[in-house]
Design an enzyme around this catalytic site. Structure first.
Site, short mmCIF file in Angstrom:
data_model
loop_
_atom_site.label_atom_id
_atom_site.label_comp_id
_atom_site.label_asym_id
_atom_site.label_seq_id
_atom_site.Cartn_x
_atom_site.Cartn_y
_atom_site.Cartn_z
N TYR A 102 0.85 -1.21 0.00
CA TYR A 102 0.00 0.00 0.00
C TYR A 102 0.88 1.25 0.00
O TYR A 102 0.64 2.19 -0.77
CB TYR A 102 -0.92 -0.05 1.23
CG TYR A 102 -1.92 1.08 1.31
CD1 TYR A 102 -3.12 1.01 0.59
CD2 TYR A 102 -1.69 2.20 2.10
CE1 TYR A 102 -4.04 2.05 0.67
CE2 TYR A 102 -2.61 3.23 2.18
CZ TYR A 102 -3.79 3.15 1.47
OH TYR A 102 -4.71 4.18 1.55
N LYS A 127 1.11 4.26 -2.88
CA LYS A 127 0.82 5.67 -2.62
C LYS A 127 2.06 6.55 -2.84
O LYS A 127 1.95 7.67 -3.33
CB LYS A 127 0.26 5.85 -1.20
CG LYS A 127 -1.10 5.15 -0.99
CD LYS A 127 -2.12 5.51 -2.06
CE LYS A 127 -3.53 5.06 -1.69
NZ LYS A 127 -4.51 5.28 -2.78
N THR A 152 -14.21 6.00 7.09
CA THR A 152 -14.90 5.51 5.89
C THR A 152 -15.11 4.00 6.06
O THR A 152 -14.54 3.40 6.98
CB THR A 152 -14.04 5.73 4.63
OG1 THR A 152 -12.88 4.87 4.74
CG2 THR A 152 -13.59 7.16 4.46
#
Ligand SMILES: NC(=O)c1ccc[n+]([C@@H]2O[C@H](COP(=O)([O-])OP(=O)(O)OC[C@H]3O[C@@H](n4cnc5c(N)ncnc54)[C@H](OP(=O)(O)O)[C@@H]3O)[C@@H](O)[C@H]2O)c1
Length: 254
Positions: A158, A162, A193
């Protein structure tokens, strides 16, 4: 009746990926309130329809697609431009979380994490570089993360995706600048979220409290990021390009 006085995005068509959930959904809602016509994209048609129903104004459209590679994303964006006309802006929020110790990381997971985020971003940019896809002065915004610059165990894939987004926007900004098309990223800290809820399920209450305490202003809300996206997509940021805007409640500043 709610009166929206800020209509700075009126007259423009904006593609929002990840619009069925979280940050992308909040961004689609804010852009619509600012007068934009939104093409809301996501993988799940039912969730996307729900999101579409919540958008202010008229003329919005849904676009169902599972993004996984640059070529597929480029063809998809080309078809959207053919159907809806040139895009004044794109917010690329699609992406998935990944927490996995590197000893368990396989090519498939790397492809999944990179696919919807980085590979799709490169394909979107390629399609938009084509003739007539964007007017001069358009703006592109890609979702990055504090994980692109701060390490965390289990986040290698990840973080790599990014950090690559941050590098990508710097070079794309150079490439698109002759047409005054701007390219930026947003590095978000932890935002409440559905993605955040899934990650929280893997931790204890105490570990989540400690994680929140690392954010000087606590966890963020999707609209906190949407506000930054609307700024970067709108005319107020006309002199901002090639940068990653940190929107993290003070996570990175210590
Ligand atoms: N939440 C945070 O704390 C946080 C922090 C930093 C950065 N970010 C980044 O912000 C972005 C949005 O995150 P979020 O928290 O709002 O996540 P979310 O609530 O899980 O929403 C993700 C959205 O991306 C879509 N999506 C995922 N993979 C896709 C793919 N391969 N092709 C097309 N659409 C895809 C999902 O579609 P479906 O509805 O079909 O699943 C959904 O609309 C991501 O790039 C994430 O990495 C989030």
């Amino acid at each position: 009746m709610t009166i929206h006085s800020d209509t700075t995005l009126a007259g423009g068509t904006y593609l929002v990926t990840g619009a069925s959930s979280g940050i992308g959904r909040a961004t689609a809602e804010l852009l619509a309130r600012r007068g934009a016509r939104v093409i809301a994209a996501g993988r799940d048609a039912a969730r996307l329809d729900q999101a579409l129903a919540g958008l202010a104004g008229a003329g919005h459209a849904a676009a169902v697609a599972a993004l996984q590679d640059a070529d597929g994303a480029a063809d998809w964006v080309k078809s959207l431009v053919e159907a809806h006309g040139p895009l004044q802006g794109v917010f690329h929020g699609a992406g998935i979380e990944s927490i996995r110790p590197v000893r368990l990381l396989r090519q498939q997971q790397v492809n999944e994490v990179m696919g919807g985020s980085l590979f799709a971003a490169l394909g979107i940019a390629r399609a938009l570089a084509g003739r007539g896809a964007m007017p001069d002065g358009a703006s592109l915004v890609f979702m990055s993360s504090v994980a692109g610059s701060a390490g965390q165990a289990g986040m290698a894939a990840y973080s790599a995706a990014k950090a690559a987004i941050d590098g990508m926007v710097r070079s794309l900004a150079c490439e698109f600048a002759p047409r005054r098309i701007r390219v930026n990223a947003i590095a978000a800290g932890a935002v409440r979220t559905p993605m955040h809820e899934r990650l929280a399920r893997g931790g204890t209450e105490a570990s989540m409290q400690a994680y929140e305490a690392q954010h000087l202003l606590g966890f963020g809300e999707p609209d906190d990021v949407a506000q930054a996206a609307a700024f970067l997509l709108g005319p107020g940021s006309r002199w901002v390009t090639g940068t990653t805007m940190v929107v993290d409640g003070g996570y990175l500043c210590r």
